[in-house]
Design a protein around this motif. Structure first.
Motif, PDB file in Angstrom:
ATOM      1  N   ALA A  62       6.414   6.909 -25.166  1.00 50.35           N
ATOM      2  CA  ALA A  62       5.900   8.192 -24.720  1.00 50.35           C
ATOM      3  C   ALA A  62       4.081   7.816 -24.889  1.00 50.35           C
ATOM      4  N   ALA A  63       3.620   7.137 -25.950  1.00 45.49           N
ATOM      5  CA  ALA A  63       2.184   6.985 -26.418  1.00 45.49           C
ATOM      6  C   ALA A  63       1.828   5.806 -24.968  1.00 45.49           C
ATOM      7  N   LEU A  64       2.805   4.965 -24.838  1.00 47.27           N
ATOM      8  CA  LEU A  64       2.224   3.969 -23.739  1.00 47.27           C
ATOM      9  C   LEU A  64       1.932   4.876 -22.582  1.00 47.27           C
ATOM     10  N   LEU A  65       2.969   5.462 -22.091  1.00 48.13           N
ATOM     11  CA  LEU A  65       2.913   6.384 -20.687  1.00 48.13           C
ATOM     12  C   LEU A  65       1.537   7.324 -20.907  1.00 48.13           C
ATOM     13  N   LEU A  66       1.606   8.032 -21.733  1.00 48.39           N
ATOM     14  CA  LEU A  66       0.436   8.896 -21.990  1.00 48.39           C
ATOM     15  C   LEU A  66      -0.961   8.345 -21.720  1.00 48.39           C
ATOM     16  N   SER A  67      -0.987   7.163 -22.329  1.00 49.32           N
ATOM     17  CA  SER A  67      -2.230   6.454 -22.470  1.00 49.32           C
ATOM     18  C   SER A  67      -2.548   5.405 -21.156  1.00 49.32           C
ATOM     19  N   THR A  68      -1.379   5.597 -20.361  1.00 49.62           N
ATOM     20  CA  THR A  68      -1.583   4.896 -19.082  1.00 49.62           C
ATOM     21  C   THR A  68      -1.958   5.789 -18.047  1.00 49.62           C
ATOM     22  N   ARG A  69      -1.692   7.000 -18.170  1.00 46.96           N
ATOM     23  CA  ARG A  69      -2.010   8.037 -16.899  1.00 46.96           C
ATOM     24  C   ARG A  69      -3.288   7.938 -16.369  1.00 46.96           C
ATOM     25  N   GLY A  70      -4.253   7.859 -17.359  1.00 49.20           N
ATOM     26  CA  GLY A  70      -5.374   7.664 -16.676  1.00 49.20           C
ATOM     27  C   GLY A  70      -5.907   6.508 -15.938  1.00 49.20           C
ATOM     28  N   ALA A  71      -5.404   5.296 -16.462  1.00 50.14           N
ATOM     29  CA  ALA A  71      -5.506   3.967 -15.667  1.00 50.14           C
ATOM     30  C   ALA A  71      -4.701   4.022 -14.422  1.00 50.14           C
ATOM     31  N   VAL A  72      -3.769   4.712 -14.278  1.00 54.39           N
ATOM     32  CA  VAL A  72      -2.931   4.798 -12.990  1.00 54.39           C
ATOM     33  C   VAL A  72      -3.768   5.523 -12.137  1.00 54.39           C
ATOM     34  N   ARG A  73      -4.332   6.638 -12.500  1.00 59.77           N
ATOM     35  CA  ARG A  73      -5.172   7.401 -11.740  1.00 59.77           C
ATOM     36  C   ARG A  73      -6.377   6.977 -11.202  1.00 59.77           C
ATOM     37  N   ARG A  74      -6.834   5.980 -12.044  1.00 57.30           N
ATOM     38  CA  ARG A  74      -8.012   5.456 -11.627  1.00 57.30           C
ATOM     39  C   ARG A  74      -7.769   4.174 -10.625  1.00 57.30           C
ATOM     40  N   ARG A  75      -6.814   3.586 -10.829  1.00 58.18           N
ATOM     41  CA  ARG A  75      -6.341   2.415 -10.018  1.00 58.18           C
ATOM     42  C   ARG A  75      -5.884   2.845  -8.720  1.00 58.18           C
ATOM     43  N   LEU A  76      -5.056   3.768  -8.518  1.00 59.25           N
ATOM     44  CA  LEU A  76      -4.691   4.496  -7.422  1.00 59.25           C
ATOM     45  C   LEU A  76      -5.592   5.202  -6.528  1.00 59.25           C
ATOM     46  N   MET A  77      -6.569   5.801  -7.217  1.00 54.43           N
ATOM     47  CA  MET A  77      -7.732   6.721  -6.548  1.00 54.43           C
ATOM     48  C   MET A  77      -9.147   5.928  -6.369  1.00 54.43           C
ATOM     49  N   SER A  78      -9.066   4.686  -6.652  1.00 55.78           N
ATOM     50  CA  SER A  78     -10.498   3.932  -6.643  1.00 55.78           C
ATOM     51  C   SER A  78     -10.953   3.978  -5.125  1.00 55.78           C
ATOM     52  N   LYS A  85       0.785  -1.205  -0.039  1.00 56.80           N
ATOM     53  CA  LYS A  85       0.028   0.073   0.040  1.00 56.80           C
ATOM     54  C   LYS A  85       0.838   1.431  -0.080  1.00 56.80           C
ATOM     55  N   ALA A  86       1.994   1.204  -0.658  1.00 60.53           N
ATOM     56  CA  ALA A  86       2.865   2.279  -0.862  1.00 60.53           C
ATOM     57  C   ALA A  86       2.143   3.415  -1.312  1.00 60.53           C
ATOM     58  N   TYR A  87       1.586   3.355  -2.489  1.00 60.63           N
ATOM     59  CA  TYR A  87       0.801   4.499  -3.124  1.00 60.63           C
ATOM     60  C   TYR A  87      -0.251   5.225  -2.136  1.00 60.63           C
ATOM     61  N   ASP A  88      -0.898   4.087  -1.359  1.00 56.67           N
ATOM     62  CA  ASP A  88      -1.707   5.126  -0.563  1.00 56.67           C
ATOM     63  C   ASP A  88      -0.963   5.830   0.527  1.00 56.67           C
ATOM     64  N   ALA A  89       0.010   5.707   0.832  1.00 56.17           N
ATOM     65  CA  ALA A  89       0.834   6.658   1.726  1.00 56.17           C
ATOM     66  C   ALA A  89       1.245   7.792   0.875  1.00 56.17           C
ATOM     67  N   MET A  90       1.650   7.584  -0.184  1.00 58.44           N
ATOM     68  CA  MET A  90       2.329   8.771  -1.142  1.00 58.44           C
ATOM     69  C   MET A  90       0.983   9.708  -1.381  1.00 58.44           C
ATOM     70  N   LEU A  91      -0.148   8.950  -1.536  1.00 55.47           N
ATOM     71  CA  LEU A  91      -1.444  10.055  -2.160  1.00 55.47           C
ATOM     72  C   LEU A  91      -1.725  10.735  -0.805  1.00 55.47           C
ATOM     73  N   THR A  92      -1.130  10.377   0.427  1.00 52.41           N
ATOM     74  CA  THR A  92      -1.553  11.421   1.597  1.00 52.41           C
ATOM     75  C   THR A  92      -0.426  12.578   1.523  1.00 52.41           C
ATOM     76  N   THR A  93       0.407  12.864   0.503  1.00 45.45           N
ATOM     77  CA  THR A  93       1.467  13.820   0.562  1.00 45.45           C
ATOM     78  C   THR A  93       0.943  14.460  -0.843  1.00 45.45           C
ATOM     79  N   PRO A  94       1.764  15.639  -1.139  1.00 43.75           N
ATOM     80  CA  PRO A  94       1.389  16.033  -2.626  1.00 43.75           C
ATOM     81  C   PRO A  94       1.761  15.475  -3.540  1.00 43.75           C
ATOM     82  N   ILE A  95       2.375  14.294  -3.379  1.00 46.18           N
ATOM     83  CA  ILE A  95       2.551  13.245  -4.473  1.00 46.18           C
ATOM     84  C   ILE A  95       1.354  12.766  -5.076  1.00 46.18           C
ATOM     85  N   GLY A  96       1.039  12.801  -6.449  1.00 46.52           N
ATOM     86  CA  GLY A  96      -0.038  12.347  -7.165  1.00 46.52           C
ATOM     87  C   GLY A  96       0.208  11.035  -8.025  1.00 46.52           C
ATOM     88  N   PRO A  97      -0.893  10.766  -8.659  1.00 49.76           N
ATOM     89  CA  PRO A  97      -0.674   9.523  -9.593  1.00 49.76           C
ATOM     90  C   PRO A  97       0.377   9.853 -10.604  1.00 49.76           C
TER      91      PRO A  97
END
Ligand SMILES: Nc1ncnc2c1ncn2[C@@H]1O[C@H](COP(=O)(O)OP(=O)(O)OP(=O)(O)O)[C@@H](O)[C@H]1O
Ligand SMILES: [Mg+2]
Lengths: 257, 307
Positions: free
Chosen positions: A241-257, A92-104
């Motif tokens: 670049a194409a993969l990272l850009l298109s993964t941004r949204g999925a990362v956000r949804r996964r971390l912020m569910s 749950k490392a990203y749960d901890a990061m998301l309590t700080t200014p770090i975002g997805p």
């Protein structure tokens, strides 16, 4: 969100992993280092003894540049599949990061930077092994070092795009056996693809991601340059670049569910 | 207001975790969010610090819309998660360093801040021991230290003392009071009503994603229940006899073999209870009504009568 990415915060994500591996490298980093070394010894020197020459050189010499890229590919892939998944679901490392200014976005960039770092650690240490074996013609082979972070970036991008969409850790077995292993076997590492394929198949082979860093490394080892390398650079940077850009949204949804 | 939620809803597929929630938290207070498992407490907190996007409604923290600028908001708050999140092979000081860097702290401030927090949460004795070898109470203190790394104005604690022994709980309560005295706003969730009653200036009782009641703990109890609780050991038959001799509007609650009656003056009903002769009066407990009674009254399924 169109908020600008904070590279300083992405750097903090990178530092987290670096701090952890600085403590656990013996168990977490060292074992994978031996893999390409074993291939080099068993296949390059063992099988190679029965192969007169390949593409105009000894088999070990032929194998060397490809294995540099394989080392980088494996390092990055391991990190962005199993390790990111563990950090996501068990640690749950990203749960901890998301309590700080770090975002997805910063998590994504920081993790990819770390995977490139790990790829580079493996690629470079294997490169040093090659120098010891006298299999890296210096100084021009040094240019192959460029292919290491590029292979890392490419496979970090591919792997992370897969990982954020994966429900359980078991699925990674497919990624490794059905995707990475065939790539490893058919990407100009073990035999010259140009000599075995013809016509349309040569064009199809251009889709294989590993082929491109391998070609860059191979040219460097031969001390040659060719316009096709521009295509290789464009493929690696463009696809990443194409993969990272298109993964941004999925990362956000996964971390912020 | 430090925190303001307006009509905030969160759905996970069909399930509504938080339902049209309105909530305001004034600066400098300790606010307790109470509720049974699955009430939506953690989800509410996650929306407040911007780790989850609401399906509907608006969240403002420090007057800033969290959806518009989560980074600015999170720079000014600290969160202790329900589960401890730390790097097991590293020691407390190394964990604090990693976490401090999430806030872009650098040496020498980073070291100074760690020194202060190690002292404040009394982590010095095991500052160099890998986290995986530490006790639950020590880890919890470290988790709280991590959330204080950026000297936050708002401290969010998700079940800070669950699973801790009484001594550690008392020590943590003292720390939370210190922080509040230092002017910080504290928002905590808890399943322990004594904790809420002792620490919180205001509480909200939540169930099914809605707030059922909120206010000062004593006021809330007074608003909903009589002043005293009488606990009697009795079976269903005894319960019937007792209820026959008491005014029908008397609130009561059954918890296993125990019946709890809520009355304003216990001594006034003692003769009736003795008359019902379900017990010899020895197993009877008379105590002031507390937050736990209120909680059970508001959320408990086994409560009957009166309400
Ligand atoms: N990521 C998620 N996906 C689907 N459902 C979720 C998710 N997170 C929470 N829920 C559901 O939302 C509801 C509220 O959960 P929440 O964790 O907020 O409750 P809680 O009050 O914190 O409970 P507890 O006291 O057990 O910690 C629960 O029914 C839970 O199953
Ligand atoms: Mg919870």
């Amino acid at each position: 969100m169109s908020r600008p990415i904070s590279f300083a915060h992405a750097g903090a994500v990178w530092r987290r992993n670096a701090a952890m591996y600085a403590r656990t490298w013996m168990y977490n980093l060292l074992p994978n280092f031996f893999e390409p070394v074993l291939y080099l010894v068993a296949i390059g020197i063992g099988v190679g003894a029965y192969v007169a020459e390949m593409a105009g050189m000894s088999y070990a010499e032929f194998l060397a540049p490809g294995l540099v890229c394989v080392a980088a590919m494996n390092g990055a892939s391991f990190e962005v599949t199993y390790n990111i998944f563990v950090r996501l679901t068990f640690d749950k490392a990203y749960d901890a990061m998301l309590t700080t200014p770090i975002g997805p976005d910063e998590v994504l960039i920081g993790e990819v930077m770390w995977a490139v770092t790990r790829a580079s650690i493996y690629g470079l240490s294997f490169f040093i092994v090659l120098i010891f074996f006298g299999l890296a013609p210096l100084p021009h082979a040094l240019l192959a070092i460029v292919a290491i972070p590029l292979a890392g970036l490419l496979f970090a991008s591919i792997g992370v795009a897969f990982t954020v969409r994966v429900p359980t850790i078991d699925v990674f077995a497919f990624y490794f056996t059905l995707f990475l292993t065939p790539l490893f076997l058919f990407s100009d590492v073990f035999f010259p693809l140009q000599e075995r394929l013809s016509g349309i198949w040569l064009w199809v082979a251009e889709a294989l991601p590993l082929l491109h860093p391998v070609r860059i490394a191979r040219h460097a080892f031969r001390g040659e340059a060719s316009p096709i390398l521009l295509w290789d650079f464009a493929y690696i940077l463009g696809l990443s670049a194409a993969l990272l850009l298109s993964t941004r949204g999925a990362v956000r949804r996964r971390l912020m569910s | 207001m430090i925190v303001r939620l307006c009509g905030v809803t969160k759905r996970f597929g069909e399930r509504v975790a938080v339902d049209e929630l309105d909530l305001e938290i004034a600066p400098g207070i300790c606010f307790g969010l109470l509720g049974p498992n699955g009430a939506g407490k953690t989800t509410t907190l996650r929306m407040i610090y911007g780790a989850t996007e609401p399906t509907g409604g608006r969240v403002e923290v420090f007057g800033i819309d969290i959806a518009a600028n989560p980074r600015a908001v999170r720079a000014r708050l600290g969160v202790t998660l329900q589960d401890n999140v730390m790097i097991d092979p590293l020691d407390p000081v190394e964990n604090l360093k990693v976490f401090g860097r999430y806030h872009l702290l650098r040496e020498p401030e980073l070291g100074r801040r760690i020194e202060y927090l190690v002292d404040f949460l009394e982590l010095g004795s095991h500052a160099g021991v890998p986290v995986r070898n530490l006790s639950g109470g020590f880890k919890r203190r470290l988790a709280i230290a991590m959330s204080l790394m950026n000297d936050p104005e708002l401290l969010i604690l998700d079940e800070p003392t669950t699973g801790l022994d009484p001594a550690v709980r008392l020590a943590l309560w003292a720390k939370i009071r210190d922080l509040r005295a230092a002017g910080k706003t504290v928002l905590l969730t808890t399943h322990y009503m004594d904790e809420a009653q002792r620490l919180c200036d205001r509480v909200a009782v939540m169930a099914g994603g809605r707030i059922l009641a909120d206010g000062h703990p004593e006021e809330l109890i007074a608003r909903h229940l009589a002043r005293q609780a009488i606990e009697v050991d009795c079976n269903g038959d005894g319960e019937r006899r007792i209820r026959a001799v008491l005014p029908p509007e008397t609130r009561h609650l059954r918890a296993g073999g125990r019946l709890i009656l809520y009355v304003d003056d216990a001594s006034a009903v003692t003769p009736q209870l003795d008359g019902a002769a379900v017990d010899d009066g020895c197993g009877r407990t008379i105590r002031p009504t507390n937050l736990e009674d209120l909680f059970l009254h508001l959320t408990g399924a086994s409560l009957e009568g009166g309400a």
